[in-house]
Design a protein around this motif. Structure first.
Motif, PDB file in Angstrom:
ATOM      1  N   MET A 191       0.841  -1.199   0.000  1.00 21.97           N
ATOM      2  CA  MET A 191       0.000   0.000   0.000  1.00 21.97           C
ATOM      3  C   MET A 191       0.880   1.254   0.000  1.00 21.97           C
ATOM      4  SD  MET A 191      -2.706  -1.267   2.912  1.00 21.97           S
ATOM      5  CE  MET A 191      -3.453   0.368   3.053  1.00 21.97           C
ATOM      6  N   LEU A 192       0.245   2.407  -0.194  1.00 16.96           N
ATOM      7  CA  LEU A 192       0.876   3.726  -0.082  1.00 16.96           C
ATOM      8  C   LEU A 192       1.999   3.939  -1.094  1.00 16.96           C
ATOM      9  CD1 LEU A 192       1.078   4.066   3.816  1.00 16.96           C
ATOM     10  CD2 LEU A 192      -0.735   4.837   2.290  1.00 16.96           C
ATOM     11  N   LYS A 193       1.897   3.331  -2.265  1.00 19.00           N
ATOM     12  CA  LYS A 193       2.960   3.466  -3.258  1.00 19.00           C
ATOM     13  C   LYS A 193       3.087   4.902  -3.758  1.00 19.00           C
ATOM     14  CE  LYS A 193       2.960  -1.288  -5.016  1.00 19.00           C
ATOM     15  NZ  LYS A 193       2.809  -2.128  -6.232  1.00 19.00           N
ATOM     16  N   ILE A 194       1.953   5.513  -4.061  1.00 19.47           N
ATOM     17  CA  ILE A 194       1.982   6.900  -4.538  1.00 19.47           C
ATOM     18  C   ILE A 194       2.505   7.829  -3.444  1.00 19.47           C
ATOM     19  CG2 ILE A 194       0.572   8.822  -5.378  1.00 19.47           C
ATOM     20  CD1 ILE A 194      -1.328   6.768  -6.600  1.00 19.47           C
ATOM     21  N   TRP A 195       2.025   7.618  -2.250  1.00 21.75           N
ATOM     22  CA  TRP A 195       2.418   8.451  -1.117  1.00 21.75           C
ATOM     23  C   TRP A 195       3.919   8.375  -0.866  1.00 21.75           C
ATOM     24  CZ3 TRP A 195       1.533  12.513   1.397  1.00 21.75           C
ATOM     25  CH2 TRP A 195       1.916  12.701   2.728  1.00 21.75           C
ATOM     26  N   ASN A 196       4.516   7.212  -1.002  1.00 19.39           N
ATOM     27  CA  ASN A 196       5.950   7.063  -0.766  1.00 19.39           C
ATOM     28  C   ASN A 196       6.780   7.806  -1.807  1.00 19.39           C
ATOM     29  OD1 ASN A 196       5.779   5.520   1.569  1.00 19.39           O
ATOM     30  ND2 ASN A 196       5.559   3.610   0.423  1.00 19.39           N
ATOM     31  N   VAL A 197       6.337   7.773  -3.053  1.00 20.38           N
ATOM     32  CA  VAL A 197       7.049   8.526  -4.088  1.00 20.38           C
ATOM     33  C   VAL A 197       6.935  10.025  -3.819  1.00 20.38           C
ATOM     34  CG1 VAL A 197       7.182   9.046  -6.548  1.00 20.38           C
ATOM     35  CG2 VAL A 197       6.725   6.707  -5.802  1.00 20.38           C
ATOM     36  N   VAL A 198       5.749  10.466  -3.426  1.00 20.75           N
ATOM     37  CA  VAL A 198       5.569  11.889  -3.095  1.00 20.75           C
ATOM     38  C   VAL A 198       6.488  12.281  -1.940  1.00 20.75           C
ATOM     39  CG1 VAL A 198       3.949  13.582  -2.141  1.00 20.75           C
ATOM     40  CG2 VAL A 198       3.196  12.016  -3.940  1.00 20.75           C
ATOM     41  N   LEU A 199       6.569  11.436  -0.922  1.00 18.66           N
ATOM     42  CA  LEU A 199       7.383  11.753   0.253  1.00 18.66           C
ATOM     43  C   LEU A 199       8.861  11.855  -0.083  1.00 18.66           C
ATOM     44  CD1 LEU A 199       5.750   9.621   3.111  1.00 18.66           C
ATOM     45  CD2 LEU A 199       5.857  12.115   2.950  1.00 18.66           C
ATOM     46  N   ILE A 200       9.375  10.959  -0.917  1.00 28.05           N
ATOM     47  CA  ILE A 200      10.816  11.004  -1.198  1.00 28.05           C
ATOM     48  C   ILE A 200      11.143  12.183  -2.116  1.00 28.05           C
ATOM     49  CG2 ILE A 200      10.836   9.456  -3.211  1.00 28.05           C
ATOM     50  CD1 ILE A 200      13.428   9.771  -0.339  1.00 28.05           C
ATOM     51  N   ILE A 201      10.225  12.549  -3.001  1.00 25.96           N
ATOM     52  CA  ILE A 201      10.451  13.750  -3.822  1.00 25.96           C
ATOM     53  C   ILE A 201      10.477  14.984  -2.928  1.00 25.96           C
ATOM     54  CG2 ILE A 201       9.469  15.245  -5.605  1.00 25.96           C
ATOM     55  CD1 ILE A 201       8.339  12.743  -6.945  1.00 25.96           C
ATOM     56  N   LEU A 202       9.533  15.071  -1.993  1.00 27.63           N
ATOM     57  CA  LEU A 202       9.483  16.213  -1.079  1.00 27.63           C
ATOM     58  C   LEU A 202      10.699  16.242  -0.162  1.00 27.63           C
ATOM     59  CD1 LEU A 202       5.710  16.281  -0.038  1.00 27.63           C
ATOM     60  CD2 LEU A 202       6.895  17.823  -1.619  1.00 27.63           C
TER      61      LEU A 202
END
Length: 337
Positions: free
Chosen positions: A271-282
């Protein structure tokens, strides 16, 4: 031609290799020529040794008080203890940028060597991402912030390191923060590699788990040491004064902590695949925000350097990271749902 000139030439050669390492992996994938990808990996390894050579020349100049180099004259003196002469390497704006590139190239070398036979689908673009970051930093260093720049009139004595920085924590606190900031570039590079290649399974998360833990550990240690140092040196009456640069260092720690916990859910529950990509970019973007604040001259802080020409360049670099990162995420978002 002196040692400082050799150091500058080494940095120029490193920049050329980084440009090569940015372009060639894509060509290797397009032509299905793994030898091109391997050459880019070797270029990343060689880049570290060239940057290390330039760094060793600067450290030698600091220790021997070679005031023909402007940076040494500005941040060192003959009567300074050896530990502070060495710490002067990252005690000024130009030297700290070289130290950043040194650590960045070291991590890139480890990734290029460690994963040369694994992660074959995404590693070419991971290498390309690393080299693009280093090419940008080296361009700024060589063009506007060269710590090996010489002066014609050699002074008899240097200005010395800022008295506020002559503290034992100077040998530990800044390197810890840099290791934390730069460490997050590894999961960022793997995430970009997966997005570019269109391979967004859990492999990039599993591969970078230890890198994320290491980056979080060093960033946490740096923040704690910085709070203790500020309490002793500046008399703030507490460990945190909401200094702008302190806050800039805290923000990637917050998003990095969220990323560290969120990837565990992805590993176990997918789960949370999109969220993890957003977090590492931020997280990686916020490390650039902190660098921009310290080098732009727009804030008044004991941590900030004087206004420089490279401050706006970091703002442009931040914009490119966010635009490219979120554009790739939007392109691959169906794969992550």
């Amino acid at each position: 031609m002196g040692l400082a000139d050799f150091g500058t030439i080494a940095l120029m050669a490193a920049f050329a290799l980084c440009v090569y390492g940015t372009v060639v992996p894509h060509l290797g994938v397009r032509t299905n020529n793994w030898n091109l990808v391997r050459s880019a990996q070797n270029a990343s390894i060689l880049t570290f040794f060239l940057v290390a050579l330039a760094s060793a020349i600067l450290i030698h100049a600091l220790i021997t008080s070679d005031f023909s180099i402007i940076y040494v004259w500005e941040h060192s003196s003959t009567d300074m203890p050896l530990v502070y002469k060495f710490s002067s390497f990252w005690g000024g704006m130009n030297g700290s940028l070289l130290f950043w590139i040194l650590v960045q190239s070291f991590f890139a070398m480890i990734v290029a060597y460690r994963y040369q036979y694994s992660n074959r689908e995404i590693i070419p673009y991971v290498i390309a991402t690393f080299n693009a970051i280093m090419a940008f930093l080296l361009l700024l260093l060589i063009g506007w912030s060269n710590p090996l720049e010489l002066q014609t009139v050699i002074p008899a004595e240097g200005r010395g390191l800022n008295p506020l920085l002559q503290n034992p924590a100077m040998a530990i606190h800044p390197p810890s923060l840099y290791l934390g900031f730069i460490g997050f570039s590894v999961p960022f590079a793997f995430a970009m590699g997966g997005l570019i290649r269109g391979k967004m399974d859990n492999e990039w998360v599993l591969t970078t788990r230890r890198w994320t833990l290491m980056a979080w550990y060093f960033l946490s240690s740096g923040l704690i040491l910085g709070g203790q140092w500020a309490y002793e040196e500046l008399g703030w009456g507490g460990f945190w004064a909401w200094d702008p640069v302190e806050n800039a260092a805290l923000m990637p720690w917050l998003t990095g902590t969220a990323f560290l916990h969120s990837v565990m859910i992805q590993e176990k529950r997918n789960m949370l695949k999109i969220w993890n990509v957003v977090l590492i970019i931020l997280t990686f973007g916020l490390t650039i925000v902190g660098t921009f604040l310290t080098r732009s001259g727009i804030i008044n802080s004991v941590h900030a350097f004087t206004q420089s020409e490279i401050g706006p360049a970091f703002l442009i670099f931040l914009a490119l990271i966010l635009v490219i990162g979120f554009a790739l995420l939007f392109k691959r978002i169906q794969m992550l749902e």
